[in-house]
Design an enzyme around this catalytic site. Structure first.
Site, PDB file in Angstrom:
ATOM      1  N   LEU A  48       0.842  -1.188   0.000  1.00  0.00           N
ATOM      2  CA  LEU A  48       0.000   0.000   0.000  1.00  0.00           C
ATOM      3  C   LEU A  48       0.884   1.247   0.000  1.00  0.00           C
ATOM      4  O   LEU A  48       1.913   1.269   0.686  1.00  0.00           O
ATOM      5  CB  LEU A  48      -0.909   0.032   1.236  1.00  0.00           C
ATOM      6  CG  LEU A  48      -2.069  -0.963   1.295  1.00  0.00           C
ATOM      7  CD1 LEU A  48      -2.808  -0.828   2.619  1.00  0.00           C
ATOM      8  CD2 LEU A  48      -3.031  -0.758   0.136  1.00  0.00           C
ATOM      9  N   ASP A  49       0.490   2.272  -0.742  1.00  0.00           N
ATOM     10  CA  ASP A  49       1.211   3.539  -0.711  1.00  0.00           C
ATOM     11  C   ASP A  49       1.163   4.128   0.696  1.00  0.00           C
ATOM     12  O   ASP A  49       0.233   3.841   1.465  1.00  0.00           O
ATOM     13  CB  ASP A  49       0.590   4.533  -1.699  1.00  0.00           C
ATOM     14  CG  ASP A  49       0.848   4.147  -3.155  1.00  0.00           C
ATOM     15  OD1 ASP A  49       1.746   3.317  -3.383  1.00  0.00           O
ATOM     16  OD2 ASP A  49       0.135   4.670  -4.034  1.00  0.00           O
ATOM     17  N   PRO A  50       2.143   4.961   1.050  1.00  0.00           N
ATOM     18  CA  PRO A  50       2.200   5.503   2.414  1.00  0.00           C
ATOM     19  C   PRO A  50       0.909   6.152   2.903  1.00  0.00           C
ATOM     20  O   PRO A  50       0.503   5.937   4.050  1.00  0.00           O
ATOM     21  CB  PRO A  50       3.335   6.528   2.332  1.00  0.00           C
ATOM     22  CG  PRO A  50       4.241   5.970   1.289  1.00  0.00           C
ATOM     23  CD  PRO A  50       3.330   5.349   0.264  1.00  0.00           C
ATOM     24  N   VAL A  53      -2.144   5.598   1.919  1.00  0.00           N
ATOM     25  CA  VAL A  53      -3.307   4.712   1.845  1.00  0.00           C
ATOM     26  C   VAL A  53      -3.414   3.900   3.132  1.00  0.00           C
ATOM     27  O   VAL A  53      -2.414   3.394   3.651  1.00  0.00           O
ATOM     28  CB  VAL A  53      -3.205   3.777   0.628  1.00  0.00           C
ATOM     29  CG1 VAL A  53      -4.402   2.830   0.569  1.00  0.00           C
ATOM     30  CG2 VAL A  53      -3.113   4.601  -0.651  1.00  0.00           C
TER      31      VAL A  53
END
Length: 320
Positions: free
Chosen positions: A66-68, A70
């Site tokens: 997951l992106d930071p 998110v």
């Protein structure tokens, strides 16, 4: 387990193996997977490191980055279960997203375009991605609008693995002609793990559960926070094998017809299948060479090409 077709009557030997939910607590942790609620800010790798520090384990591994910024479901395997996280990478995902259009758009038009962006769609991964930027087909299982407030649209999307929701929002904006971007994103499901389960825990919950066990001797909280690694394969069709076949699979053998006790009724040729013991322990995963009906009627021959082994050798006796 799900509906199984019985191939051969057999009983498991109580001297070998263990029900995944009855493992001693140290083994339960070392073969466990966490349905973690990732906070906004840290990278998935940082969250991995924090979990390893909290539990004092040797290694951790997450199922789907997951992106930071998110938040949401980030399954994390512990020690022996880190390899099991690989089974979650091709699993379907679900997200709740807040998308913002760059101009005011009629609601009917928004709903019309959303309907067009379901089923099979074309996507090019964003510039900041870990994969090659080439046009790909991805399946959108459903896209449900919850609320439209001026330029903001709140919706839930169920999609094939490898779908980029940020790109999905951008492409909808391009289709309408005004532009749009993803404002916020939360992942709500990865295969069998979702935020509606009562086993979803955050880092604070995990820390508290660990200290209840270490300081008070109460295992109940840590057993709830950490699931058996077998849960990570629960979305896959299953083949249950005889005790006599387990050790051979652990040594890298392909699965033959004679070692099968029962199997899921919906297996198709080429499917990724989970191979389990009669007690429900995850032994391996592999590619089915035949469908359920063909496997059920086969008296001999290789049925599954085993490509990932998760159980250690020496737990079950040799059958050869």
């Amino acid at each position: 387990m799900d509906n199984l077709l019985l191939k051969s009557k057999c009983q498991t030997n109580p001297e070998y193996g263990c029900n995944p939910y009855e493992r001693p607590i140290e083994e339960h942790i070392a073969k466990g997977i966490i349905n973690l609620d990732k906070p906004s800010g840290p990278t998935s790798h940082e969250v991995d490191s924090w979990v390893k520090r909290i539990l004092g384990c040797n290694k951790t591994g997450h199922g789907g980055t997951l992106d930071p910024k998110v938040t949401g479901v980030l399954p994390i395997g512990i020690d022996s279960a880190t390899r099991v996280s690989q089974l979650l990478l091709p699993a379907g995902k679900e997200y709740v997203c807040l998308m913002t259009f760059h101009k005011n758009i009629d609601e009917d038009k928004i709903r019309e375009v959303f309907d067009e962006f379901t089923g099979k769609i074309y996507q090019t991964p964003p510039v900041k991605s870990a994969v090659k930027r080439e046009l790909r087909v991805r399946n959108i299982y459903y896209s449900t609008i919850y609320e439209i407030n001026e330029r903001d649209v709140l919706f839930r999307i169920g999609c094939e693995a490898g779908t980029y929701v940020r790109t999905y929002c951008h492409d909808i904006g391009e289709a309408i002609g005004c532009g749009a971007h993803m404002a916020e994103l939360r992942r709500t499901q990865v295969g069998p793990f979702n935020e509606r389960n009562d086993d979803l825990v955050n880092l604070h919950d995990l820390t508290d559960a660990y200290h209840f066990w270490i300081e008070d001797g109460d295992e109940s909280f840590i057993r709830k926070a950490i699931q058996p690694m077998e849960v990570a394969s629960s979305h896959l069709p299953k083949i249950i094998i005889k005790d006599s076949a387990v050790e051979a699979i652990c040594h890298g053998a392909k699965l033959g017809a004679g070692g099968i006790a029962s199997l899921s009724k919906d297996i198709q040729k080429g499917d990724l299948v989970a191979i389990l013991t009669l007690k429900g322990e995850l032994v391996a995963a592999g590619t089915s060479l035949f469908n359920s009906k063909e496997i059920l009627s086969a008296d001999s021959g290789l049925m599954v090409d085993v490509n990932k082994v998760f159980m250690d050798t020496g737990i079950y006796p040799k059958g050869w």
